[in-house]
Every structure is written in C-alpha cells, then in structure tokens.
Design an enzyme around this catalytic site. Sequence first.
Site, PDB file in Angstrom:
ATOM      1  N   GLU A  73      -8.882  -5.901  -9.176  1.00 33.38           N
ATOM      2  CA  GLU A  73      -9.587  -5.171  -8.113  1.00 33.38           C
ATOM      3  C   GLU A  73     -10.069  -3.852  -8.690  1.00 33.38           C
ATOM      4  O   GLU A  73      -9.938  -3.605  -9.890  1.00 33.38           O
ATOM      5  CB  GLU A  73      -8.672  -4.946  -6.904  1.00 33.38           C
ATOM      6  N   LYS A  86       0.876  -1.180   0.000  1.00 34.74           N
ATOM      7  CA  LYS A  86       0.000   0.000   0.000  1.00 34.74           C
ATOM      8  C   LYS A  86       0.911   1.228   0.000  1.00 34.74           C
ATOM      9  O   LYS A  86       1.150   1.851   1.034  1.00 34.74           O
ATOM     10  CB  LYS A  86      -0.939  -0.044   1.215  1.00 34.74           C
TER      11      LYS A  86
HETATM   12  N1  PXG Z   1      -7.596  -2.129  -3.114  1.00 33.67           N
HETATM   13  C1  PXG Z   1      -6.968  -0.947  -3.129  1.00 33.67           C
HETATM   14  C2  PXG Z   1      -6.131  -0.589  -4.297  1.00 33.67           C
HETATM   15  C3  PXG Z   1      -7.105  -0.079  -2.041  1.00 33.67           C
HETATM   16  O1  PXG Z   1      -6.466   1.094  -2.040  1.00 33.67           O
HETATM   17  C4  PXG Z   1      -8.586  -1.689  -0.994  1.00 33.67           C
HETATM   18  C5  PXG Z   1      -8.387  -2.505  -2.090  1.00 33.67           C
HETATM   19  C6  PXG Z   1      -9.440  -2.169   0.151  1.00 33.67           C
HETATM   20  O2  PXG Z   1      -8.639  -2.520   1.269  1.00 33.67           O
HETATM   21  P1  PXG Z   1      -9.146  -2.358   2.773  1.00 33.67           P
HETATM   22  O3  PXG Z   1      -8.020  -2.838   3.584  1.00 33.67           O
HETATM   23  O4  PXG Z   1      -9.440  -0.903   2.984  1.00 33.67           O
HETATM   24  O5  PXG Z   1     -10.354  -3.210   2.914  1.00 33.67           O
HETATM   25  C7  PXG Z   1      -7.932  -0.445  -0.955  1.00 33.67           C
HETATM   26  C8  PXG Z   1      -8.131   0.471   0.205  1.00 33.67           C
HETATM   27  C9  PXG Z   1      -8.554   6.574   0.192  1.00 33.67           C
HETATM   28  C10 PXG Z   1      -8.776   5.215   0.724  1.00 33.67           C
HETATM   29  O6  PXG Z   1      -8.053   7.413   0.939  1.00 33.67           O
HETATM   30  C11 PXG Z   1      -8.263   4.115   0.051  1.00 33.67           C
HETATM   31  C12 PXG Z   1      -8.465   2.846   0.582  1.00 33.67           C
HETATM   32  C13 PXG Z   1      -9.159   2.673   1.735  1.00 33.67           C
HETATM   33  C14 PXG Z   1      -9.650   3.771   2.415  1.00 33.67           C
HETATM   34  C15 PXG Z   1      -9.469   5.055   1.901  1.00 33.67           C
HETATM   35  O7  PXG Z   1      -8.912   6.830  -0.964  1.00 33.67           O
HETATM   36  N2  PXG Z   1      -7.953   1.813  -0.121  1.00 33.67           N
END
Ligand code: PXG
Length: 294
Positions: free
Chosen positions: A182, A149
């Site tokens: 995804e 991430k």
């Molecule tokens: N794929 C990607 C590429 C992400 O960035 C998820 C899946 C979902 O993962 P989680 O662990 O959240 O279930 C993410 C999560 C933002 C923001 O600030 C981005 C995410 C989560 C919350 C806020 O745009 N990405």
Amino acid sequence: MKIYIDGKFYEKENAKISVFDHGLLYGDGVFEGIRAYNGRVFRLDEHLRRLQASARAITLTLPLSQEEMKEAVLKTLRVNKMKDAYIRLVVTRGEGDLGLDPRKCPKACVIIIAGKIALYPEESYTKGLDLVTVATKRNIPEALNPAIKSLNYLNNIMAKIEANRANTPEAIMLSKDGYVAECTGDNIFIVKNQTLLTPPCWVGALDGITRAVVFEIAHKLKVSAREGIFTPYDIYTSSEAFLTGTAAEVIPVTRLDNRPIGDGRPGPITKRLISEFRKLTLREGTPIGAFRKG
Ligand code: PXG
C-alpha cells in the site's frame, strides 16, 4: 476550534494531554481518520467498527460504547458547526507510570479533532500522481500487523521521507517479499485486463474503508474487482492505477518510478470511479444534526 478530550471540549491552545500518556511515550493507541461531507459523516459505523477491531487487537478497552463514540463524534462536529470536516478520532492507552506495560494505564483517553485536510492539490485529481517505490518495506504482519490502525506510524513516515526526498507526493511500499502492499496513507488499485486488482490485507495493507467503497461501486458498475498479489512490474504494465483513502478519496496514479502508467493520463475506469465516489459521499452518511443557535 473546540477539541473533545474525554467528554469535555477545550479550545485548541488548551487541548492538552499528559506527558505520561502512553500514546506519546510508546505510540500505544489506535486512531481513525473520518470525513464528513455536506452535513453527514461518511461510513461512520464502518470506521467505528474498525476502531473497535484495532483496539481489540491491542487489548485496549474503549471507554465508550459504539453508540457513545458515535454521539461524541457527531457532537464534536455540532459544537464546531462543521458540515464538511476531517475528523481525527484517537484513543490512547491513557496516563500511566513510565514503563511500557499497558497495565500501568487504568483508563484510555479519547480525543476527537474536527479539522480540514487537503492531501494533494486539486490538479492531481485530473492529472494524476507521480509516485516512487521506496526501499522501506511495510511492517511485517507477524511483527505489527498493518491491519491495526495504531499510533505507530513510523514505518509509514520513513517511507514518506523517502518520497519527499524523491520529490513525489506518495510512496509505494512493498512487503518484505517484494509484493505491493500500500502507500503511506492510502490503498492502491491497478487495472489489468479491465479488472480492478488490490493487494489483500495479509500482504500488509490496511482494510481501507474507501477501498471497500470502491469494491461496492465497481460491483454496481459491473466492473470486475478482486484482491490479488502483484509486484511493481504489474503496476508498470497496468493500464490504470489509483489510490484510495479517506483523506485522498480516489486519486489517479499516472507515473511510477519515472515511467508512465498506461498512456500517462488518468484512465476511464478511474475517472468513472472518482465521479461515482464523489456522488456517494454527498448522498450517504450519518446526519450530523442541527447546530445550536448562538
Ligand atoms: N493505508 C494506510 C496505511 C492508511 O493510514 C489507508 C490505507 C486508507 O484507509 P481508509 O479507511 O481511510 O480508506 C490509510 C488511511 C492522516 C490520515 O491523518 C490517514 C489516513 C486516512 C485519513 C487521514 O494522515 N489513513
């Protein structure tokens, strides 16, 4: 709003970091998006473990221990008197001279923002999202592993721009081989023969925390769930589809590329998962602790 930077709190207008920070200059850093519900931080340990793994993968030494990081997140919520929040925890490579060598940066910088996020309108949770498959492929894991991430979100932003142009709220991204990976900020699940299916991370997906929670809930409900590779064909012919993410939570997908999925309405398994997920977020989590008076 008070923002945490390296152990101190700053008002929003004074919360600034150096233009020589390699997080800005090279997108060199990692982050987490975390949620607090009802006075508790949901899955905080899991988020901190993933942050640590992302940092490890890019040889970034976190300047705080897991315990200290946890306390910093909770303190940021207490200082802002927030019981429900979206927490953006960012660790940049830190300040250094020009040139991309990370050895130029002696100390990583930790930023914690506690704010609000609303990705999709409430009616999307009852009606479902209308998505598009985009031409921008997900980064290949051999180049920049989507399991990290990192602060490099341009791949996702390129896909988001395509979704914006198609007037849809999200984009389905495929791997270079054409398998569903995804969305730009969410994981995807489909329901086929009463079984939940989501792409394995090696196809090019983040090991989502919400994705893992859905596996737990499915297990509890005795709904079978597994990882598996699939193509857009499998989404078109699935009975249900939904996305998962910290910001989006669990949200139905009812159209893809102008075709209805199933009968074009959120399906029964998706609805059940949404309801169980919401219950869990209100019940579980690390307590933020009492706010100080004044
Ligand atoms: N794929 C990607 C590429 C992400 O960035 C998820 C899946 C979902 O993962 P989680 O662990 O959240 O279930 C993410 C999560 C933002 C923001 O600030 C981005 C995410 C989560 C919350 C806020 O745009 N990405």
